[in-house]
Write an enzyme that holds these catalytic residues in place. Structure first.
Site, PDB file in Angstrom:
ATOM      1  N   LYS A  53     -12.795  12.041  11.863  1.00  0.00           N
ATOM      2  CA  LYS A  53     -13.844  12.219  10.851  1.00  0.00           C
ATOM      3  C   LYS A  53     -13.458  11.565   9.531  1.00  0.00           C
ATOM      4  CE  LYS A  53     -15.409  13.533  13.950  1.00  0.00           C
ATOM      5  NZ  LYS A  53     -14.984  13.852  15.311  1.00  0.00           N
ATOM      6  N   GLY A 183     -16.407   3.892  28.282  1.00  0.00           N
ATOM      7  CA  GLY A 183     -16.923   5.263  28.192  1.00  0.00           C
ATOM      8  C   GLY A 183     -17.818   5.445  26.977  1.00  0.00           C
ATOM      9  N   GLY A 188     -15.829   7.407  22.575  1.00  0.00           N
ATOM     10  CA  GLY A 188     -16.193   5.990  22.596  1.00  0.00           C
ATOM     11  C   GLY A 188     -17.188   5.640  21.509  1.00  0.00           C
ATOM     12  N   HIS A 325     -14.431  24.265  18.254  1.00  0.00           N
ATOM     13  CA  HIS A 325     -14.997  25.570  17.889  1.00  0.00           C
ATOM     14  C   HIS A 325     -15.116  26.477  19.110  1.00  0.00           C
ATOM     15  CE1 HIS A 325     -17.932  22.335  18.254  1.00  0.00           C
ATOM     16  NE2 HIS A 325     -18.788  23.187  18.787  1.00  0.00           N
ATOM     17  N   HIS A 448     -37.347  22.766  -0.618  1.00  0.00           N
ATOM     18  CA  HIS A 448     -37.921  21.412  -0.667  1.00  0.00           C
ATOM     19  C   HIS A 448     -37.327  20.648  -1.841  1.00  0.00           C
ATOM     20  CE1 HIS A 448     -40.809  18.174  -0.335  1.00  0.00           C
ATOM     21  NE2 HIS A 448     -41.002  18.262  -1.646  1.00  0.00           N
TER      22      HIS A 448
HETATM   23  P1  FAD Z   1      -5.222  21.351  21.618  1.00  0.00           P
HETATM   24  O1  FAD Z   1      -5.877  21.188  20.312  1.00  0.00           O
HETATM   25  O2  FAD Z   1      -5.119  20.232  22.531  1.00  0.00           O
HETATM   26  O3  FAD Z   1      -3.828  22.048  21.363  1.00  0.00           O
HETATM   27  C1  FAD Z   1      -2.918  22.275  22.374  1.00  0.00           C
HETATM   28  C2  FAD Z   1      -1.511  22.261  21.789  1.00  0.00           C
HETATM   29  O4  FAD Z   1      -0.634  22.768  22.790  1.00  0.00           O
HETATM   30  C3  FAD Z   1      -1.007  20.878  21.433  1.00  0.00           C
HETATM   31  O5  FAD Z   1      -0.631  20.825  20.072  1.00  0.00           O
HETATM   32  C4  FAD Z   1       0.209  20.668  22.344  1.00  0.00           C
HETATM   33  O6  FAD Z   1       1.288  20.001  21.700  1.00  0.00           O
HETATM   34  C5  FAD Z   1       0.599  22.093  22.694  1.00  0.00           C
HETATM   35  N1  FAD Z   1       1.282  22.241  23.980  1.00  0.00           N
HETATM   36  C6  FAD Z   1       0.868  21.814  25.201  1.00  0.00           C
HETATM   37  N2  FAD Z   1       1.749  22.211  26.157  1.00  0.00           N
HETATM   38  C7  FAD Z   1       2.722  22.886  25.513  1.00  0.00           C
HETATM   39  C8  FAD Z   1       3.898  23.553  25.951  1.00  0.00           C
HETATM   40  N3  FAD Z   1       4.224  23.635  27.246  1.00  0.00           N
HETATM   41  N4  FAD Z   1       4.692  24.116  25.020  1.00  0.00           N
HETATM   42  C9  FAD Z   1       4.365  24.061  23.706  1.00  0.00           C
HETATM   43  N5  FAD Z   1       3.262  23.472  23.244  1.00  0.00           N
HETATM   44  C10 FAD Z   1       2.442  22.904  24.139  1.00  0.00           C
HETATM   45  N6  FAD Z   1     -13.839  18.749  18.997  1.00  0.00           N
HETATM   46  C11 FAD Z   1     -14.770  19.184  18.114  1.00  0.00           C
HETATM   47  O7  FAD Z   1     -15.228  20.320  18.236  1.00  0.00           O
HETATM   48  N7  FAD Z   1     -15.206  18.393  17.085  1.00  0.00           N
HETATM   49  C12 FAD Z   1     -14.735  17.139  16.904  1.00  0.00           C
HETATM   50  O8  FAD Z   1     -15.155  16.449  15.970  1.00  0.00           O
HETATM   51  C13 FAD Z   1     -13.766  16.639  17.818  1.00  0.00           C
HETATM   52  N8  FAD Z   1     -13.277  15.394  17.675  1.00  0.00           N
HETATM   53  C14 FAD Z   1     -12.325  14.949  18.551  1.00  0.00           C
HETATM   54  C15 FAD Z   1     -11.853  13.654  18.394  1.00  0.00           C
HETATM   55  C16 FAD Z   1     -10.890  13.161  19.259  1.00  0.00           C
HETATM   56  C17 FAD Z   1     -10.384  11.754  19.079  1.00  0.00           C
HETATM   57  C18 FAD Z   1     -10.371  14.006  20.286  1.00  0.00           C
HETATM   58  C19 FAD Z   1      -9.296  13.501  21.205  1.00  0.00           C
HETATM   59  C20 FAD Z   1     -10.846  15.289  20.457  1.00  0.00           C
HETATM   60  C21 FAD Z   1     -11.837  15.771  19.589  1.00  0.00           C
HETATM   61  N9  FAD Z   1     -12.362  17.058  19.726  1.00  0.00           N
HETATM   62  C22 FAD Z   1     -13.326  17.504  18.858  1.00  0.00           C
HETATM   63  C23 FAD Z   1     -11.901  17.975  20.789  1.00  0.00           C
HETATM   64  C24 FAD Z   1     -10.888  18.976  20.216  1.00  0.00           C
HETATM   65  O9  FAD Z   1      -9.825  18.269  19.643  1.00  0.00           O
HETATM   66  C25 FAD Z   1     -10.386  19.889  21.330  1.00  0.00           C
HETATM   67  O10 FAD Z   1     -11.491  20.492  21.981  1.00  0.00           O
HETATM   68  C26 FAD Z   1      -9.496  20.985  20.758  1.00  0.00           C
HETATM   69  O11 FAD Z   1      -8.398  20.427  20.083  1.00  0.00           O
HETATM   70  C27 FAD Z   1      -9.005  21.913  21.875  1.00  0.00           C
HETATM   71  O12 FAD Z   1      -8.216  22.904  21.318  1.00  0.00           O
HETATM   72  P2  FAD Z   1      -7.072  23.639  22.145  1.00  0.00           P
HETATM   73  O13 FAD Z   1      -6.480  24.618  21.192  1.00  0.00           O
HETATM   74  O14 FAD Z   1      -7.596  24.101  23.424  1.00  0.00           O
HETATM   75  O15 FAD Z   1      -6.005  22.513  22.499  1.00  0.00           O
HETATM   76  P1  NAI Z   2     -16.838  12.203  27.341  1.00  0.00           P
HETATM   77  O1  NAI Z   2     -16.822  13.066  28.531  1.00  0.00           O
HETATM   78  O2  NAI Z   2     -17.564  12.620  26.138  1.00  0.00           O
HETATM   79  O3  NAI Z   2     -17.413  10.758  27.752  1.00  0.00           O
HETATM   80  C1  NAI Z   2     -16.814   9.989  28.740  1.00  0.00           C
HETATM   81  C2  NAI Z   2     -17.780   8.901  29.146  1.00  0.00           C
HETATM   82  O4  NAI Z   2     -17.085   8.001  29.996  1.00  0.00           O
HETATM   83  C3  NAI Z   2     -18.973   9.418  29.935  1.00  0.00           C
HETATM   84  O5  NAI Z   2     -20.147   8.847  29.427  1.00  0.00           O
HETATM   85  C4  NAI Z   2     -18.675   8.967  31.365  1.00  0.00           C
HETATM   86  O6  NAI Z   2     -19.838   8.728  32.117  1.00  0.00           O
HETATM   87  C5  NAI Z   2     -17.909   7.684  31.100  1.00  0.00           C
HETATM   88  N1  NAI Z   2     -17.032   7.246  32.188  1.00  0.00           N
HETATM   89  C6  NAI Z   2     -16.280   8.012  33.017  1.00  0.00           C
HETATM   90  N2  NAI Z   2     -15.581   7.236  33.866  1.00  0.00           N
HETATM   91  C7  NAI Z   2     -15.880   5.949  33.548  1.00  0.00           C
HETATM   92  C8  NAI Z   2     -15.472   4.687  34.050  1.00  0.00           C
HETATM   93  N3  NAI Z   2     -14.586   4.596  35.031  1.00  0.00           N
HETATM   94  N4  NAI Z   2     -15.981   3.581  33.479  1.00  0.00           N
HETATM   95  C9  NAI Z   2     -16.880   3.660  32.464  1.00  0.00           C
HETATM   96  N5  NAI Z   2     -17.305   4.828  31.955  1.00  0.00           N
HETATM   97  C10 NAI Z   2     -16.810   5.961  32.475  1.00  0.00           C
HETATM   98  O7  NAI Z   2     -15.283  11.926  27.038  1.00  0.00           O
HETATM   99  P2  NAI Z   2     -14.536  11.317  25.764  1.00  0.00           P
HETATM  100  O8  NAI Z   2     -15.452  10.497  24.939  1.00  0.00           O
HETATM  101  O9  NAI Z   2     -13.295  10.708  26.293  1.00  0.00           O
HETATM  102  O10 NAI Z   2     -14.163  12.600  24.940  1.00  0.00           O
HETATM  103  C11 NAI Z   2     -13.480  13.684  25.566  1.00  0.00           C
HETATM  104  C12 NAI Z   2     -13.951  14.981  25.019  1.00  0.00           C
HETATM  105  O11 NAI Z   2     -13.402  15.206  23.727  1.00  0.00           O
HETATM  106  C13 NAI Z   2     -15.460  15.059  24.796  1.00  0.00           C
HETATM  107  O12 NAI Z   2     -16.155  15.352  25.987  1.00  0.00           O
HETATM  108  C14 NAI Z   2     -15.558  16.162  23.809  1.00  0.00           C
HETATM  109  O13 NAI Z   2     -15.505  17.376  24.490  1.00  0.00           O
HETATM  110  C15 NAI Z   2     -14.314  15.966  22.961  1.00  0.00           C
HETATM  111  N6  NAI Z   2     -14.657  15.257  21.720  1.00  0.00           N
HETATM  112  C16 NAI Z   2     -15.543  15.843  20.867  1.00  0.00           C
HETATM  113  C17 NAI Z   2     -15.932  15.210  19.715  1.00  0.00           C
HETATM  114  C18 NAI Z   2     -16.909  15.890  18.825  1.00  0.00           C
HETATM  115  O14 NAI Z   2     -17.142  17.080  19.003  1.00  0.00           O
HETATM  116  N7  NAI Z   2     -17.498  15.199  17.854  1.00  0.00           N
HETATM  117  C19 NAI Z   2     -15.420  13.892  19.351  1.00  0.00           C
HETATM  118  C20 NAI Z   2     -14.488  13.362  20.323  1.00  0.00           C
HETATM  119  C21 NAI Z   2     -14.130  14.054  21.442  1.00  0.00           C
END
Ligand code: FAD
Ligand code: NAI
Length: 469
Positions: A53, A183, A188, A325, A448
Site C-alpha cells: 500500500k 496471475g 498481480g 482482517h 453531501h
Molecule cells: P502471516 O501474516 O503470514 O504470519 C505468519 C507468521 O508466522 C510469519 O511472520 C512467519 O514468519 C511465522 N512463522 C511461520 N512458521 C513459523 C514457525 N514454525 N515458527 C515461528 N514462526 C513461524 N491482506 C489484506 O487483508 N489486505 C491487504 O492489503 C493485503 N495485501 C497483501 C499484499 C501482499 C503482497 C501479500 C503477499 C499479502 C497481502 N495480504 C493482504 C494478505 C495478508 O498478508 C495475509 O492474509 C495475512 O498476513 C495472514 O495473516 P496470518 O497471521 O495468518 O499469517
Molecule cells: P489470487 O488468488 O488473488 O489470484 C491468483 C490468480 O492467478 C487467479 O486469477 C488465478 O486464476 C491465476 N492463476 C492461477 N494459476 C495460474 C497460471 N498457472 N497461470 C496464469 N494464471 C494463473 O492470488 P495472489 O494474487 O497471488 O494473492 C494471494 C492472496 O493474497 C490473495 O488471494 C489475497 O487473499 C491476498 N492478498 C490480498 C490483498 C488485498 O487484500 N488487497 C492484496 C494482495 C494479496
C-alpha cells in the site's frame, strides 16, 4: 532444561497471531508469541499489505504529478522518480508499524520469542533461536498462526531478482522496461499497477478468461476495461509454461490455457502471483497427527480447534479468504474460546478490497453466486460519474452495485469499483452484519457531497429509483 510455562503459546506474529496473543493477554492469560522473523506483523506488515500500500500510494502520487495535476491548473515541471527514496519511505513505514506491534505486545505483557517453533506434543513447544539454541515451552493451549507463502509454478524458478514473488516485486532495484505478471488476482493487479505507474510496460497473463475470479463478474469486466485504458495489456485464457532468466532479461513460453502452439515472449522481469498456500513446514504436524485438507490447510472445527485437542489454528493456514482482517477476526475469537468464552465470524461478510486506482471492494454474495443458488434478487446500480464529490475530485470511473433479496429487500451483496471503494464498503458490511435492507441504507442520511451518497443512490435504485440519474 525446565520448560517455561505459559497459558497460551501463539506460533506466528502476523495479524492472526499477534492479535490472538494480545486478546488472550487482555483476558488474563499468560502468553508467549513466537516468530522466526525478528520483526513483528508477519507477511502483512513485513512483505504484504503495508509495503504494497505504501508503494501503491507513492506510485499514484508520481502518476498524478506527472499527468493529472495539469487538469487542475497546477503546472509541475521536471517530475522525476527517485526509486531509492520511494523504497526507503516504504521501508520506514514498515519499520515504524512493526515496532508498533512490538510496543503493543510489551504493553499487554506478551512475551515475544524469536525463533522457529515446533510442537513436540500436546502442551509442548520447542523454539529454536536463530543461533540454534533451543528453548522448551510448556502451555495449556497452542495457536498455530503460521500464515502462507507464495504458490510456486512448476518449471519456473523464482530468484527474487528477475523472476520474483510479491516479496521481490516490492523491492525491485530499478523499474523494469517490461514486467510480465502471471496471475490477474489481488497481487498481480496491485503490484502490476504500481510498476506501470512508475513506467513499466505491464503484461498480465491469466489462466482463466477473466480477471479477479473471486469478485462479481460485472465489476471485474469494468475493472479490466479501466486497467486496459490505463495501459495494462491482458493475455487471458493463457498460461506460462516456462520462464528462463538470462542476463538482463527473461525468456517466457506462453500457451493457450486449453493447449496449443507455444509462443515466445521476452521481458525484463516476471512476477509470479498465482495464489498463496498455507505454510506449515517444520511445525511437526504429521508426528502429532494434525489433519489437513487436500490444499494443505489445517482443518479446524467451529472453535478453531484442530484434530488434536488444545491445539488451535487461525488465519491463512486454515480455510477461508487469505486476508489480514479475517486472520485478526479469528485471532480474537480463538483467544476468547481459549479463555472459556465464545465468538463468531460470518465468512460471507468479510470484505475484500483491491487497492488499485480505482479501488475494487466487495462484501457478501456476487450476482453469479445468487444466480447459481437460485436466490431471487434485485440489483441497484449507481455510477460515480453522477456523484458530485467524485466529479469534484475528478475520480468518476466505476459504480456501486447493491444486490438485495427480491422479497425481503435484505442486502445480500455490495460490489464497488471506484474512488475509496475500500472505505465505502464498510458501510455495506455493517448494514449486512445487522441484517439490514437496501431501504435502510436508502433512508439513512448521508452527508453531501460525499462518495457514500453513491452507495445510498445504488440502494435507492434497488427500490423506487436513484434520484440523480
Ligand atoms: P502471516 O501474516 O503470514 O504470519 C505468519 C507468521 O508466522 C510469519 O511472520 C512467519 O514468519 C511465522 N512463522 C511461520 N512458521 C513459523 C514457525 N514454525 N515458527 C515461528 N514462526 C513461524 N491482506 C489484506 O487483508 N489486505 C491487504 O492489503 C493485503 N495485501 C497483501 C499484499 C501482499 C503482497 C501479500 C503477499 C499479502 C497481502 N495480504 C493482504 C494478505 C495478508 O498478508 C495475509 O492474509 C495475512 O498476513 C495472514 O495473516 P496470518 O497471521 O495468518 O499469517
Ligand atoms: P489470487 O488468488 O488473488 O489470484 C491468483 C490468480 O492467478 C487467479 O486469477 C488465478 O486464476 C491465476 N492463476 C492461477 N494459476 C495460474 C497460471 N498457472 N497461470 C496464469 N494464471 C494463473 O492470488 P495472489 O494474487 O497471488 O494473492 C494471494 C492472496 O493474497 C490473495 O488471494 C489475497 O487473499 C491476498 N492478498 C490480498 C490483498 C488485498 O487484500 N488487497 C492484496 C494482495 C494479496
Amino acid at each position: 532444561m525446565t520448560a517455561t510455562r505459559f497459558d497460551v503459546v501463539v506460533i506466528g506474529a502476523g495479524p492472526g497471531g499477534y492479535v490472538a496473543a494480545i486478546r488472550a493477554a487482555q483476558l488474563g492469560l499468560s502468553v508467549a508469541c513466537i516468530d522466526r522473523r525478528d520483526t513483528l506483523g508477519g507477511t502483512c506488515l513485513n512483505v504484504g499489505c503495508i509495503p504494497s500500500k505504501a508503494l501503491l500510494h507513492s506510485s499514484e502520487l508520481y502518476e498524478e504529478a506527472s499527468h493529472d495535476f495539469a487538469q487542475h491548473g497546477i503546472k509541475v515541471e521536471g517530475v522525476a522518480l527517485d526509486l531509492r527514496k520511494m523504497m526507503a519511505r516504504k521501508d520506514k513505514v514498515v519499520g515504524e508499524l512493526t515496532k508498533g506491534i512490538a510496543f503493543l505486545l510489551r504493553k499487554n505483557k506478551v512475551t515475544f520469542i524469536q525463533g522457529s517453533a515446533r510442537i513436540t506434543g500436546a502442551g509442548a513447544v520447542e523454539v529454536t533461536a536463530p543461533d540454534g539454541k533451543g528453548t522448551p515451552l510448556a502451555c495449556g493451549s497452542v495457536v498455530i498462526a503460521t500464515g502462507s507463502e507464495s504458490t510456486p509454478l512448476p518449471g519456473i524458478e523464482v530468484d527474487e531478482q528477475r523472476i520474483v514473488t510479491s516479496t521481490g516485486a516490492l523491492a525491485l532495484a530499478a523499474v523494469p522496461a517490461h514486467l510480465v505478471v502471471i496471475g490477474a488476482g489481488y497481487i498481480g493487479l496491485e503490484l502490476g499497477t504500481a510498476w506501470r505507474r512508475l513506467g513499466a510496460k505491464v503484461t498480465v497473463v491469466e489462466f482463466l478468461d477473466r480477471i479477479l475470479p473471486t469478485m462479481d463478474g460485472e465489476v471485474a469486466r469494468e475493472f479490466q476495461k479501466i486497467l486496459v485504458r490505463q495501459g495494462i495489456v491482458f493475455r487471458l485464457g493463457t498460461k506460462v509454461t516456462a520462464a528462463k532468466a538470462r542476463k538482463g532479461s527473461v525468456d517466457l513460453t506462453l500457451e493457450a490455457a486449453a493447449g496449443g502452439a507455444a509462443e515466445a515472449l521476452t521481458c525484463d522481469a516476471v512476477l509470479v502471483a498465482v495464489g498463496r498456500r498455507p505454510f506449515t513446514d517444520g511445525l511437526g504436524l504429521e508426528e502429532l497427527g494434525i489433519t489437513r485438507d487436500n490444499r494443505g490447510r489445517v482443518t479446524v472445527n467451529g472453535r478453531f480447534e484442530t484434530s488434536v485437542p488444545g491445539i488451535y489454528a487461525i488465519g491463512d493456514v486454515i480455510a477461508g479468504p487469505m486476508l489480514a482482517h479475517k486472520a485478526s477476526d479469528e485471532g480474537v475469537i480463538v483467544a476468547e474460546v481459549i479463555a472459556g468464552q465464545s465468538g463468531h465470524i460470518d465468512y460471507d461478510l468479510v470484505p475484500g478490497v483491491v487497492y488499485t486506482a480505482p479501488e475494487v471492494a466487495s462484501v457478501g454474495r456476487t450476482e453469479e453466486q445468487l444466480k447459481a443458488d437460485g436466490v431471487p434478487y434485485r440489483v441497484g446500480r449507481f455510477p460515480f460519474a453522477a456523484n458530485a464529490r467524485a466529479k469534484a475530485t475528478g475520480n468518476t470511473d466505476g459504480f456501486v452495485k447493491v444486490l438485495a433479496h427480491a422479497e425481503s429487500n435484505r442486502v445480500l451483496g455490495v460490489h464497488i469499483i471506484g474512488p475509496d471503494a475500500g472505505t465505502l464498503i464498510a458501510e455495506a458490511a455493517l448494514v449486512m452484519e445487522f441484517g439490514g435492507a437496501a431501504e435502510d441504507i436508502a433512508r439513512t442520511s448521508h452527508a453531501h457531497p460525499s462518495l457514500n451518497e453513491a452507495v445510498r443512490e445504488a440502494a435507492l435504485a434497488v427500490g423506487p429509483g436513484a434520484i440523480h440519474i
